[in-house]
Every structure is written in structure tokens, then in C-alpha cells.
Design a protein around this motif. Structure first.
Motif, mmCIF file in Angstrom:
data_model
loop_
_atom_site.group_PDB
_atom_site.id
_atom_site.type_symbol
_atom_site.label_atom_id
_atom_site.label_comp_id
_atom_site.label_asym_id
_atom_site.label_seq_id
_atom_site.Cartn_x
_atom_site.Cartn_y
_atom_site.Cartn_z
ATOM 1 N N ALA A 155 1.046 -1.280 0.032
ATOM 2 C CA ALA A 155 -0.041 0.076 0.090
ATOM 3 C C ALA A 155 0.976 1.214 -0.032
ATOM 4 N N GLY A 156 2.043 1.184 0.788
ATOM 5 C CA GLY A 156 2.744 2.224 1.024
ATOM 6 C C GLY A 156 3.437 2.540 -0.329
ATOM 7 N N ALA B 197 2.428 1.451 -3.449
ATOM 8 C CA ALA B 197 1.600 2.089 -4.301
ATOM 9 C C ALA B 197 1.339 3.615 -4.153
ATOM 10 N N HIS B 198 1.319 4.179 -3.216
ATOM 11 C CA HIS B 198 0.782 5.511 -3.124
ATOM 12 C C HIS B 198 2.269 6.464 -3.619
ATOM 13 N N GLU B 199 3.586 5.703 -3.152
ATOM 14 C CA GLU B 199 4.792 6.615 -3.529
ATOM 15 C C GLU B 199 4.855 6.621 -5.103
ATOM 16 N N ASN C 267 2.156 5.503 -7.511
ATOM 17 C CA ASN C 267 0.927 6.222 -8.253
ATOM 18 C C ASN C 267 1.026 7.857 -8.211
ATOM 19 N N ASN C 268 1.410 8.316 -7.287
ATOM 20 C CA ASN C 268 1.451 9.939 -7.691
ATOM 21 C C ASN C 268 2.272 10.399 -8.731
ATOM 22 N N PRO C 269 3.448 9.847 -8.651
ATOM 23 C CA PRO C 269 4.189 10.432 -10.141
ATOM 24 C C PRO C 269 3.500 9.666 -11.065
ATOM 25 N N LEU C 270 3.040 8.624 -11.241
ATOM 26 C CA LEU C 270 2.183 8.094 -12.367
ATOM 27 C C LEU C 270 1.298 8.781 -12.948
ATOM 28 N N ALA C 271 0.469 9.297 -11.872
ATOM 29 C CA ALA C 271 -0.646 10.190 -12.031
ATOM 30 C C ALA C 271 -0.172 11.322 -12.939
ATOM 31 N N VAL C 272 0.908 11.865 -12.362
ATOM 32 C CA VAL C 272 1.656 13.116 -13.257
ATOM 33 C C VAL C 272 2.013 12.807 -14.600
ATOM 34 N N ARG D 165 11.312 9.602 -10.529
ATOM 35 C CA ARG D 165 10.856 9.424 -9.392
ATOM 36 C C ARG D 165 10.435 7.923 -8.987
ATOM 37 N N GLU E 167 0.704 18.118 -5.438
ATOM 38 C CA GLU E 167 1.322 17.712 -6.596
ATOM 39 C C GLU E 167 1.075 18.766 -7.535
ATOM 40 N N PHE F 299 0.922 17.630 -11.574
ATOM 41 C CA PHE F 299 -0.397 17.059 -11.731
ATOM 42 C C PHE F 299 -1.395 18.057 -11.787
ATOM 43 N N GLY G 281 -3.390 8.200 -4.173
ATOM 44 C CA GLY G 281 -2.698 7.146 -4.975
ATOM 45 C C GLY G 281 -2.327 6.020 -3.891
ATOM 46 N N HIS G 282 -3.043 6.174 -2.651
ATOM 47 C CA HIS G 282 -3.052 4.929 -1.820
ATOM 48 C C HIS G 282 -3.987 3.966 -2.242
ATOM 49 N N GLY G 283 -3.658 2.530 -2.030
ATOM 50 C CA GLY G 283 -4.480 1.597 -2.480
ATOM 51 C C GLY G 283 -5.475 1.049 -1.237
ATOM 52 N N LYS H 168 -5.607 7.199 -8.266
ATOM 53 C CA LYS H 168 -4.680 7.646 -9.266
ATOM 54 C C LYS H 168 -3.758 6.497 -9.755
ATOM 55 N N PRO H 169 -3.302 6.475 -10.931
ATOM 56 C CA PRO H 169 -3.784 6.966 -11.939
ATOM 57 C C PRO H 169 -4.974 6.493 -12.644
#
Lengths: 494, 166
Positions: free
Chosen positions: A276-277, A279-281, A283-288, A326, B17, B20, B88-90, B109-110
């Protein structure tokens, strides 16, 4: 090949456990059963001995009294026999041996207990003697106790107790004092105690000993019973010990299995939390990346009619590139965190390693939590030879805990200090701290003060194990609302 | 110009962000949303007081006031503003918490842009539905007051109800 060996040693270990438990149960049960039994047995045995002694004593007393009475009666009879001879006291003035022999024969015909017969004058001289010991003829009885008593006393007869006398054989003396014509004459007969007893026994009705046999029986019976009891008790103990050992053994095995399963579950939970940790780290750059890529696509889409400049596009693509790296950073650090399993010794600067964590993996978390990190590094600390992968895991765990304990703005102080051939690494936070109760449990697996799902309660216990494994120690100081301080002490060279 | 602004859906995006935030804002602007972007919860609350928004996209994990707290405070003051949480957290735990606090949806996200657009459309439909129901109720109330009360009292009450909308 390794697996069967493992199984065999496992089975052997289980066998040892079982045997240990059995021995334990046996000893415990034996003590439990036999100590009271032994004490009781001893007590009753002593009581019994006292009773038997008392009974024996009174029995003997009775017997002695009875025998004394019998003897008195017997000797009385014999005295009468003797008295019968003195119908004519004058014949004793000048006693003749032949007459005495006849008298003795008469007496012996009544009772064989009569051994000899003699006549003495007032001065103790033997006037005549009949019997098997002629030398007694020359004896003088003046000094004998019975003689003086008879001559001086008022009584006309005396019966002595058994004594040895001149003949040096046990005998009774019975004597009569007669005074024909003023002369003192003493008629003395000697009675053999053996024959007397034999004759008395013939008369006595056999009296059964009062309970002696029964008591003796009880004595042997007690030991027999004790032996039987011990045998049965031993059997019962053996069976029960086996049962108890079996139960405990099964419980232990079950507990082991449960622990193993729990360990497995904990590992899975740890993986879940980690995932989960991560994923958060990531997913955020992936969203960018996704948004920037979409934006570039949109800008180039004729429907929107934007006609972007190449400079605009380059900027957007640059941001995508940055975001991708990142992600790479995170995966790389993660591998560094997970990879080391076996101890891998390397010489590295601990300060660089800590900085790496603070500015890398933990940077966003620290930033989000508005946490300031203060570093008080000892400049004299050389490069450390240890398993830096594992140490990194511990420091990461300490820093994460410190960050989690802080709500709102706070400070984490990381300090190092060289102490001879060892060094300390201290992580101190301004968080909520711990109660003394929590402090006691802090290194226990599964102990956590965090909300459900926020922590596995394994971090510190794993860290503790790692530090011990690296030849160090881990300590904690904490108080509610005063923050916590974790100290790791390690050798400079593992 | 005023007409063009009035015809667009007014959307607030809150995310720490910046890259983003800017990219998403620009893309949604291209798709006829009227977008305002802010990087933290405090700024978002200030903006909500000065401007009226139809929808809000809020990132869950932010420094200072986090998305969950912001959601609760926005919902307390602007009940017709539909909020979509981005994260972004699962973990599902926070999704449940957010739903309880009145978030319309929870988007990891994403995401694909079409997915987001669909959620925004649904959220706006929800807002209209609720608003329509509230408007009907208010109209009914207004008519009732108009029949019963004195003219001055009626006017004051109607003004109060009109102001309630925000």
C-alpha cells in the motif's frame, strides 16, 4: 537431501521435548504423591512402635507377676515338704548322713527339684550333708546372708532368691530353724531353679500371649501394604505422568504450529502494508505522467486547435521524464530495503545512509507531516563495517515510527556518537510518547499503539532482532507527551 | 463572457502535486470546465467562501489539512458541492471513511481521463438532482408562507430561504 534430515532432527527434537515433559511430570507427581504418603507412613510407624512397646511392657509385667506368684506357691509347697521332715527335731541334734540321704530320697520322690540336704549348727558349720556335692560338707555358712538373717530373725524359715553360692550354680536355698533342747539346728535344702521351672511349667495352663502375634502381624502387614501401595501408586503416577506429558506435548506442538501460522500471517500483513505504501509512492508520479502525457496528446489534437510551441511540449515531456525517475528512485530504494537477507558486511558511512533515507524514501512523508529533521552527527565517526541493508531497515523503521508519533509540526533528531570501538545512533521525536505499560511491550511482536491497519506491530521486534544479530543493543526511553528516544548501539566493526 | 462562464461547470481541484494539478486543470479547461486549482486545504476553504463551485476534486494525502478533513469542512458549509476524492493509496479504509463524510466518489490515481469525466458527469447529475429536490421543497414552502403570513413577514422569510441555497 536436506529436507529429510531436517525432518529427522525435527522429530528427534520433538522426542526430546516429550521426554523432558514426561520426566518433569513424573518427578512432580512422585513428589506430590509420595512425600505425604511417606510422612504418613513414618508417623503411623512411630505411633505403632510406641503402642507395641507399651503393650509389650504390660505383657511382660503381667507375666512376671504371674510367674512370681507361681514361684511363691511352688516354693511354699517345697517348704512344706521340708517341714514334714522335722517331725522329730531331736534327730537333728546328731544328724547322720544316711538318715539325711533317706530324707533327700523322700523329698526327691516328691519333687526332683531338691538337689541336696544338709544340717547346720548355730555357728554355720555343716553337721551332715546329703547330695551330689560332698565338698559342701566342709563349708561354713556363717557369712551367708540367708544364714545370718535366719539365725538373728524371728522367722523360723527363709527362702532365698536364686543365687550362686559356694557351688557356683544358680539355686534357691530354703532353710528351717529348729531349736531342739536349746541347740540351734538348721535344716537346709537346695532347690534347682531349672527343675522348679520345668515342674511349674507342667502345672501352668498355657496363657496365650496378649495380642503379641497380632501386633507383629500388623508390623509386617504395614510394610507389605506400603510396598503394595507404592507399587500401585507408582503405576498410577506413571500412567498419569504419561497422560499429562502427552497433553502438554500436544499443546506445545499446537502452539508452535499456531506461531508459525501467525508468523506467516504477519509476513503477509507486512507485505500488504508495504504494498500500500509503495502504491502511494508510485501512483502519484504515475498520475503526473498520465496527466502530462494526456495534456501533450490534447495539445496536439487538432480538435482542440491549440498549436503548442515545441518549447511548451518539451517542458511537459521534461516533467514526464522527471516523474518516471521518481518512480525508479522508489523501486530502487525498495529493492535496497528488501534485498538483504543474509548478513552482508560492507564498509559504509552511516551518515550518508541516513541522509539517503531522510531525503529519499521518507522525504514526502516527513514533508507531509511537517516534520523537521535535525541531524547531530559525530564528525569523528568513521565508516562502519556492518550489514547496512539491515541497519537501513532498522533506521527506516525508527524514523517511520517517529514520524507516525508526531501529529502536527514536530521535530525528529538523529544523533550519532562514537564510543570507543562502538557507536550509538539515536532517534528522538517530539511525538506523543508512550505510557510505561506500552514501553514494557514495545519490542514484543504484534504490539502496536497505532490504529488498526496502520501498523503490524512487527517493526520494532524485527529491528530488535536485527540489532542483536549485528552484535548490538537497542534501548528506548519514553514518557507520555514527552516524545520517545530509541538508541541503537553497534560495534564499529561487525 | 459572463454567459460563457455561467454555462460552464465550476470545478475546484486541490492537490499538492503541482505538475499534476496544472496538467489536469488545463485538460479539463479544454473540456469546457471552469477550473480553479489550489495546492492545499486552507486555500481551498478560502476560495470556496468567495466563489461558488459545482464540483471539487480533492487529493487525500496532503501536508497540513488532509483531504478527509477538507472534505468534512467543505460538506459542512456547502452541502450541494459534490466532492470526488483522488488518491494514490490503495487502501479501502479511507474510501469508506470518505463515503461516510459525504464524498460522491473515490478515484484511485492514475486513472483514464474518460473515467474521470464520467465520474464528474455523474457527480454533477447528483448535484442537480439534490438541488432540484431542495428547490421544489423551498418553492412549496414559499407558496405556503405567501398564503398565510403578513406581507412584510412573508418577504423576510422568503429572503431567508433564498439565502439558504449557498
Amino acid at each position: 537431501m536436506a529436507a529429510p534430515d531436517g525432518f529427522r532432527s525435527d522429530a528427534k527434537r520433538h522426542d526430546d521435548i516429550y521426554r523432558g515433559l514426561l520426566r518433569h511430570a513424573l518427578v512432580r507427581l512422585t513428589f506430590l504423591y509420595f512425600i505425604p504418603l511417606l510422612l504418613l507412613t513414618l508417623f503411623f510407624h512411630l505411633q505403632y512402635r510406641l503402642v507395641v512397646r507399651d503393650a509389650d511392657h504390660s505383657h511382660r509385667e503381667l507375666l512376671a507377676y504371674h510367674q512370681a506368684a507361681m514361684l511363691e506357691m511352688y516354693l511354699g509347697d517345697r517348704l512344706l515338704n521340708l517341714t514334714d521332715l522335722t517331725d522329730d527335731p531331736r534327730s537333728l541334734l546328731e544328724p547322720h548322713r544316711d538318715d539325711l540321704e533317706t530324707h533327700l530320697a523322700d523329698l526327691q520322690s516328691v519333687s526332683e527339684a531338691f538337689i541336696d540336704l544338709s544340717v547346720l549348727d548355730g555357728s554355720g558349720r555343716v553337721l551332715a550333708y546329703a547330695g551330689p556335692l560332698p565338698f559342701l560338707q566342709k563349708q561354713n555358712y556363717r557369712g551367708e546372708a540367708w544364714f545370718t538373717r535366719l539365725v538373728a530373725g524371728a522367722s523360723s524359715h527363709v527362702i532365698t532368691d536364686v543365687y550362686l553360692g559356694f557351688r557356683e550354680e544358680p539355686h534357691f536355698t530354703m532353710a528351717l530353724k529348729l531349736e531342739p533342747r536349746g541347740e540351734t539346728r538348721i535344716l537346709r535344702a537346695v532347690v534347682s531353679p531349672e527343675i522348679a521351672r520345668a515342674q511349674m511349667d507342667a502345672q501352668v495352663v498355657e496363657i496365650e500371649e496378649p495380642g503379641g502375634g497380632l501386633l507383629a502381624n500388623i508390623a509386617t502387614n504395614i510394610w507389605l501394604f506400603s510396598a503394595l501401595f507404592c507399587l500401585i501408586g507408582g503405576l498410577v503416577i506413571w500412567l498419569q505422568a504419561r497422560w499429562v506429558a502427552q497433553q502438554q506435548y500436544e499443546a506445545q506442538i499446537k502452539e508452535r504450529q499456531l506461531n508459525r501460522q501467525l508468523g506467516q500471517a504477519a509476513k503477509l500483513a507486512l507485505v500488504g502494508e508495504l504494498a500500500a505504501g509503495i502504491a502511494h509512492e508510485i501512483n502519484n508520479p504515475l498520475a503526473v505522467v498520465s496527466e502530462k502525457a494526456g495534456l501533450v496528446k490534447d495539445l496536439l489534437d487538432p480538435r482542440f486547435g491549440k498549436n503548442p510551441t515545441s518549447e511548451q511540449l518539451r517542458d511537459h515531456l521534461g516533467i514526464i521524464e522527471k516523474a518516471v525517475f521518481r518512480c525508479t528512485d522508489i523501486t530502487r530504494q525498495l529493492l535496497g530495503f528488501v534485498r538483504q537477507r543474509d548478513v552482508e558486511l560492507k564498509e559504509k558511512d552511516v551518515h550518508v545512509e541516513i541522509d539517503d533515507l531522510v531525503h529519499g524514501l521518507l522525504s514526502s512523508e516527513l514533508e507531509v507531516g511537517e516534520i523537521t529533521v535535525l541531524k547531530k552527527y559525530d564528525p569523528d565517526l568513521p565508516a562502519i563495517i556492518t550489514d547496512h541493508g539491515q541497519l537501513r531497515q532498522v533506521v527506516l523503521n525508527l524514523l517511520k515510527n517517529a514520524a507516525d508519533s508526531i501529529t502536527g509540526p514536530g521535530t525528529i533528531t538523529i544523533a550519532t556518537k562514537k564510543l570507543g570501538d562502538r557507536f550509538t545512533l539515536t532517534v528522538r521525536d517530539t511525538g506523543h510518547g508512550m505510557t510505561p505499560e506500552a514501553l514494557e511491550l514495545v519490542f514484543m511482536p504484534f504490539f502496536t499503539t497505532k490504529a488498526p491497519g496502520k501498523g503490524t506491530g512487527l517493526g520494532l521486534s524485527v529491528s530488535y532482532g536485527i540489532i542483536e544479530g549485528l552484535g548490538g543493543h537497542m534501548a528506548v526511553h519514553s514518557a507520555p507527551n514527552e516524545g520517545s528516544m530509541f538508541t541503537v548501539e553497534l560495534p564499529l566493526k561487525r | 463572457m459572463t454567459d460563457a462562464r455561467e454555462n460552464k461547470i465550476k470545478l475546484l481541484i486541490v492537490d499538492d502535486e503541482i505538475d499534476f494539478l496544472e496538467a489536469l486543470g488545463e485538460r479539463l479547461e479544454m473540456r469546457d470546465f471552469l477550473v480553479r486549482t489550489v495546492a492545499n486545504g486552507t486555500d481551498a476553504l478560502v476560495l470556496c467562501d468567495s466563489e461558488k463551485f459545482d464540483l471539487a476534486l480533492i487529493d487525500l494525502k496532503m501536508p497540513g489539512m488532509d483531504g478527509q478533513e477538507l472534505l468534512a469542512r467543505i460538506k459542512a458549509e456547502h452541502r450541494f458541492l459534490e466532492v470526488i476524492i483522488l488518491t494514490g493509496h490503495g487502501s479501502l479504509g479511507s474510501a469508506v471513511e470518505c463515503a461516510k463524510l459525504g464524498a460522491f466518489s473515490y478515484l484511485p490515481k492514475p486513472y483514464q481521463l474518460d473515467e474521470l469525466l464520467k465520474v464528474l458527469k455523474d457527480a454533477y447529475a447528483e448535484r442537480l438532482k439534490k438541488k432540484f429536490a431542495a428547490d421544489t421543497a423551498r418553492t412549496r414552502e414559499l407558496l405556503k408562507i405567501a398564503q398565510e403570513d403578513s406581507p412584510r413577514g412573508t418577504l423576510r422569510r422568503m429572503k431567508e430561504l433564498d439565502d439558504e441555497e449557498r
